[in-house]
Design a protein around this motif. Structure first.
Motif, PDB file in Angstrom:
ATOM      1  N   ASN A   1       0.832  -1.195   0.000  1.00 19.39           N
ATOM      2  CA  ASN A   1       0.000   0.000   0.000  1.00 19.39           C
ATOM      3  C   ASN A   1       0.872   1.252   0.000  1.00 19.39           C
ATOM      4  OD1 ASN A   1      -1.764   2.231   1.096  1.00 19.39           O
ATOM      5  ND2 ASN A   1      -3.261   0.561   1.039  1.00 19.39           N
ATOM      6  N   GLU A   2       0.534   2.192  -0.871  1.00 21.48           N
ATOM      7  CA  GLU A   2       1.315   3.428  -0.972  1.00 21.48           C
ATOM      8  C   GLU A   2       1.261   4.262   0.305  1.00 21.48           C
ATOM      9  OE1 GLU A   2       1.777   5.689  -5.015  1.00 21.48           O
ATOM     10  OE2 GLU A   2      -0.325   5.152  -4.712  1.00 21.48           O
TER      11      GLU A   2
ATOM     12  N   HIS B   1       5.891   3.085  -0.351  1.00 26.39           N
ATOM     13  CA  HIS B   1       5.123   2.285   0.602  1.00 26.39           C
ATOM     14  C   HIS B   1       5.077   3.008   1.941  1.00 26.39           C
ATOM     15  CE1 HIS B   1       3.522  -1.011   2.862  1.00 26.39           C
ATOM     16  NE2 HIS B   1       4.648  -1.288   3.493  1.00 26.39           N
ATOM     17  N   ASN B   2       3.876   3.073   2.510  1.00 26.37           N
ATOM     18  CA  ASN B   2       3.695   3.743   3.797  1.00 26.37           C
ATOM     19  C   ASN B   2       4.184   5.192   3.741  1.00 26.37           C
ATOM     20  OD1 ASN B   2       2.827   3.845   6.453  1.00 26.37           O
ATOM     21  ND2 ASN B   2       4.756   3.062   7.294  1.00 26.37           N
ATOM     22  N   GLY B   3       3.965   5.820   2.578  1.00 32.70           N
ATOM     23  CA  GLY B   3       4.331   7.219   2.397  1.00 32.70           C
ATOM     24  C   GLY B   3       5.802   7.466   2.149  1.00 32.70           C
ATOM     25  N   LYS B   4       6.598   6.387   2.021  1.00 35.70           N
ATOM     26  CA  LYS B   4       8.042   6.549   1.841  1.00 35.70           C
ATOM     27  C   LYS B   4       8.509   5.793   0.598  1.00 35.70           C
ATOM     28  CE  LYS B   4       8.812   6.702   6.857  1.00 35.70           C
ATOM     29  NZ  LYS B   4       9.460   6.007   8.007  1.00 35.70           N
ATOM     30  N   LEU B   5       9.524   6.347  -0.060  1.00 36.67           N
ATOM     31  CA  LEU B   5      10.139   5.666  -1.195  1.00 36.67           C
ATOM     32  C   LEU B   5      11.108   4.624  -0.652  1.00 36.67           C
ATOM     33  CD1 LEU B   5      10.129   5.822  -4.318  1.00 36.67           C
ATOM     34  CD2 LEU B   5      12.201   7.213  -4.144  1.00 36.67           C
ATOM     35  N   MET B   6      11.005   3.389  -1.140  1.00 37.09           N
ATOM     36  CA  MET B   6      11.872   2.333  -0.615  1.00 37.09           C
ATOM     37  C   MET B   6      12.247   1.343  -1.701  1.00 37.09           C
ATOM     38  SD  MET B   6       9.289  -0.062   1.614  1.00 37.09           S
ATOM     39  CE  MET B   6       9.213   1.181   2.903  1.00 37.09           C
ATOM     40  N   THR B   7      13.230   0.511  -1.383  1.00 32.93           N
ATOM     41  CA  THR B   7      13.634  -0.568  -2.283  1.00 32.93           C
ATOM     42  C   THR B   7      13.606  -1.885  -1.521  1.00 32.93           C
ATOM     43  OG1 THR B   7      15.986  -0.274  -1.764  1.00 32.93           O
ATOM     44  CG2 THR B   7      15.121   0.923  -3.676  1.00 32.93           C
TER      45      THR B   7
ATOM     46  N   ILE C   1      -0.392   0.116 -10.020  1.00 29.82           N
ATOM     47  CA  ILE C   1       0.247  -0.980 -10.748  1.00 29.82           C
ATOM     48  C   ILE C   1       1.704  -1.165 -10.339  1.00 29.82           C
ATOM     49  CG2 ILE C   1       0.882  -1.827 -13.036  1.00 29.82           C
ATOM     50  CD1 ILE C   1      -2.089  -1.880 -12.507  1.00 29.82           C
ATOM     51  N   THR C   2       2.416  -0.073 -10.063  1.00 28.43           N
ATOM     52  CA  THR C   2       3.849  -0.172  -9.754  1.00 28.43           C
ATOM     53  C   THR C   2       4.121  -0.783  -8.385  1.00 28.43           C
ATOM     54  OG1 THR C   2       3.818   2.110  -8.942  1.00 28.43           O
ATOM     55  CG2 THR C   2       4.469   1.769 -11.243  1.00 28.43           C
ATOM     56  N   ASN C   3       3.082  -0.933  -7.564  1.00 31.74           N
ATOM     57  CA  ASN C   3       3.241  -1.532  -6.239  1.00 31.74           C
ATOM     58  C   ASN C   3       2.761  -2.977  -6.192  1.00 31.74           C
ATOM     59  OD1 ASN C   3       3.920   1.136  -5.570  1.00 31.74           O
ATOM     60  ND2 ASN C   3       3.097   0.911  -3.513  1.00 31.74           N
ATOM     61  N   PHE C   4       2.418  -3.512  -7.356  1.00 33.34           N
ATOM     62  CA  PHE C   4       1.920  -4.882  -7.455  1.00 33.34           C
ATOM     63  C   PHE C   4       3.011  -5.756  -8.058  1.00 33.34           C
ATOM     64  CE2 PHE C   4      -0.315  -8.090 -10.145  1.00 33.34           C
ATOM     65  CZ  PHE C   4      -0.826  -8.857  -9.108  1.00 33.34           C
ATOM     66  N   PHE C   5       3.410  -6.808  -7.312  1.00 34.63           N
ATOM     67  CA  PHE C   5       4.542  -7.635  -7.732  1.00 34.63           C
ATOM     68  C   PHE C   5       4.112  -9.078  -7.968  1.00 34.63           C
ATOM     69  CE2 PHE C   5       6.187  -4.138  -5.211  1.00 34.63           C
ATOM     70  CZ  PHE C   5       7.112  -3.596  -6.095  1.00 34.63           C
ATOM     71  N   TYR C   6       4.603  -9.634  -9.053  1.00 36.37           N
ATOM     72  CA  TYR C   6       4.336 -11.029  -9.397  1.00 36.37           C
ATOM     73  C   TYR C   6       5.537 -11.555 -10.179  1.00 36.37           C
ATOM     74  CZ  TYR C   6       3.074  -8.895 -13.870  1.00 36.37           C
ATOM     75  OH  TYR C   6       3.103  -8.166 -15.026  1.00 36.37           O
ATOM     76  N   ASP C   7       5.596 -12.861 -10.362  1.00 39.03           N
ATOM     77  CA  ASP C   7       6.735 -13.500 -11.044  1.00 39.03           C
ATOM     78  C   ASP C   7       8.066 -13.184 -10.364  1.00 39.03           C
ATOM     79  OD1 ASP C   7       4.814 -14.302 -12.789  1.00 39.03           O
ATOM     80  OD2 ASP C   7       5.648 -13.347 -14.566  1.00 39.03           O
TER      81      ASP C   7
END
Length: 627
Positions: A45-46, A111-117, A65-71
């Motif tokens: 969640n952003e 995520h959670n209001g912060k840019l992360m990797t 879409i950019t926060n949804f991960f698959y494969d």
């Protein structure tokens, strides 16, 4: 809470599942939403700290879409510069943001209001956490240990990354079991009278494996594995997506293709793929296709679909045929063929495999979506001795890739061959290549090519304090000790002194990186020819270098200072020339240069221990072989 049993987990590219042996019965554990399999989807969640997994993540995907991960399994253990990573990075069907942290692949998002990797291991761990929590809820006790399945053709880096993902989820991994073996174990428990050579055809969401397992009583011996870690049901989905994207572009123009539309199209194409396993024709509707109330019908027949995917099925059969060919066996030698993975419900796959092996050998009486998790759970029960003595099954797996040492000019000298049974000990003797060489650094690779640039680098170790001596006179025995967990211990023994040094090298530390030059799909026979030529060239190169080193080592035996300097200069000229050659160089020219060198110095170096004839014979033999 009571102590929970050890569970089995199938961490799949498209779907994952957990299972357990309880009260003598293997059962798949329903997740927190009541489903027996969980889509390997993750949504961050952003705005808040919520992380969704499975169908909930799928439902949330359209929001961002950019926060949804698959494969994610396709990235695990791979280097950022890997050609497959770059292919996905540049594929518009994948909308998440891939970047790098050094050589590592990372996903970048808010995520959670912060840019992360996050790394693929960290993202995959969310699926494993969800399965762990679902199992703990179902069993009424906190699950802490698991047997986790991996594709048979996963390299060491990918296995290591999978283990790390499980540890991040709070799980102790008792064993990594290959998916085909897990499937076979489950099938054997349900059909204990099977015997002979069983072929496991495992077509998963993101990987394809084929294994031949020989069953003798309670002994399970894996004879060979082949596969493709980038061939799966997702590739069928993507071909369908591209098929309909082309139709949409022709009707509405390029502007119709947006990230949200692609996500909607992905979901419908997965549904179409599944329905075409049952129906000869199927259609679904994309609603409000053009920002209006207009709908678009996605319609396709099974025949059209099979034309789209037939090449992928053919690729899987290429691996099957190679697996049998390497064992020098035929389809007639296979007693049973077990189909694993939901994709094997595809009629084209079943008919193709049946045509090759015979329909009577194809076994479809297990659920291909759950059999790997159930087999992993059975292996877990065997490990903790939860089963009866009657079920004391012994499983012997094999190395999916050869292991060896890089020698001169990047030649791979194999120590452990592909398909060797685990655990095992192998050794090979190596000699110094320079005069008075004080140390040797050994670089370890895995792969089947003779040139290490086409193989996977795993690590290195150095043997120091070697005794002085002429090039080739000091030898060391390199001993590879590979255990069932894929951990390599290395011992090096200096043969002239008897001194033994032990090294601990974890093969799984290094990420897989297949760059473009390594990933050229070339004809197997051409590869073999290229490798043979390369090996022959290295033999020539080594022979010439040996002569040069031996002459230089014995220079003090030449009394004349003038002649000594002359020989030294000629050695330097030949050395400079041979260093500029490669496997594409003219072997005839190398012979001419060496003969000319021999002619001008042979009368001067009579008192030096050097074997010109051996080098000449090596060069002429190679030339005769390739004339």
């Amino acid at each position: 809470m009571n102590k929970a049993p050890v569970i089995g987990i199938d961490l799949g590219t498209s779907f994952s599942a957990a299972a357990v042996l309880s009260n003598g019965k293997l059962e798949t554990i329903a997740n927190l939403e009541g489903y027996r399999t969980t889509p390997s989807f993750i949504f961050y969640n952003e705005e808040n700290s919520n992380i969704s997994v499975g169908t909930t993540a799928d439902d949330q995907s359209i929001r961002c879409i950019t926060n949804f991960f698959y494969d994610v399994k396709r990235f695990i253990g791979r280097d950022y510069n890997d050609v497959y990573v770059q292919l996905i990075k540049n594929d518009e069907n994948y909308r998440f943001n891939l970047t790098n942290n050094g050589d590592d692949v990372v996903f970048k998002f808010k995520h959670n209001g912060k840019l992360m990797t996050k790394t693929p291991e960290e993202v995959s761990s969310e699926v494993l956490k969800y399965l762990k929590n679902s199992a703990s809820e179902y069993l009424g006790a906190e699950v802490k240990e698991a047997v986790v399945s991996v594709p048979a053709y996963f390299c060491n880096a990918q296995k290591k990354a999978t283990r790390k993902a499980a540890e991040l989820a709070g799980l102790k991994v008792l064993k990594l079991i290959t998916e085909p073996v897990a499937g076979a174990l489950h099938y054997f428990r349900a059909n204990p009278k099977i015997k002979g050579k069983i072929l496991i055809y495992d077509f998963g969401g993101g990987t394809f494996d084929v294994s031949v397992i020989e069953v003798k009583g309670k002994d399970f011996n894996v004879l060979n594995v082949e596969g493709n870690s980038f061939l799966g049901g997702r590739d069928m989905d993507n071909l369908l997506i591209d098929y309909f994207k082309k139709i949409l572009k022709n009707k509405y123009g390029q502007q119709i293709i947006t990230p949200r539309l692609i996500r909607r199209l992905q979901k419908q194409c997965v549904l179409l793929k599944e329905k075409l396993s049952i129906h000869d024709e199927y259609w679904v509707v994309l609603e409000n296709i053009n920002g209006s109330e207009e709908n678009f019908e996605l319609s396709i027949t099974r025949k059209q679909y099979e034309e789209i995917i037939h090449q992928l099925v053919a690729m899987s059969m290429d691996s099957v045929k190679k697996c049998l060919r390497d064992l020098n066996i035929t389809p007639e030698d296979i007693t049973n063929v077990m189909l694993v993975g939901g994709v094997t419900r595809t009629p084209l796959i079943r008919s193709t495999v049946a045509q090759y092996f015979g329909a009577s050998k194809i076994k479809t009486d297990v659920n291909p979506d759950e059999t790997v998790a159930l087999g992993a759970a059975y292996q877990a029960a065997l490990l903790i001795k939860q089963c009866t003595k009657k079920e004391n099954i012994r499983v012997t797996e094999v190395t999916p890739l050869s292991l060896g040492i890089e020698t001169r000019r990047g030649l791979m000298s194999r120590i452990i061959e592909k398909g060797s049974k685990l655990p095992l000990i192998r050794d090979r003797i190596f000699s110094t290549i320079g005069n008075d060489q004080s140390s040797i650094t050994f670089r370890i690779y895995e792969g089947e090519r003779s040139q290490t640039i086409y193989n996977n680098y795993l690590g290195q170790f150095t043997c120091d304090d070697l005794p002085k001596g002429k090039a080739g006179d000091v030898s060391v025995a390199v001993i590879f000790i590979l255990d069932c967990d894929g951990i390599l211990r290395v011992e090096v023994k200096v043969l002239s002194t008897g001194r033994k040094t032990k090294f601990s090298v974890t093969l799984q530390e290094y990420r897989l990186c297949e760059n473009e030059i390594k990933c050229k799909v070339e004809d197997a026979e051409k590869n073999r020819h290229d490798d043979d030529v390369f090996e022959s060239y290295v033999n020539i190169y080594s022979s010439v270098k040996r002569v040069i080193n031996h002459i230089m080592y014995g220079l003090e035996n030449i009394p004349s200072i003038i002649e000594k300097e002359y020989v030294k200069r000629k050695c330097s000229e030949l050395d400079e020339y041979i260093e500029q050659t490669n496997s594409n160089s003219s072997f005839d020219e190398i012979l001419e240069k060496f003969q000319a060198f021999h002619k001008v110095i042979k009368g001067i170096v009579d008192d030096i221990d050097v074997d010109f004839e051996e080098a000449l014979e090596t060069i002429t033999d190679v030339i005769e072989e390739y004339e």
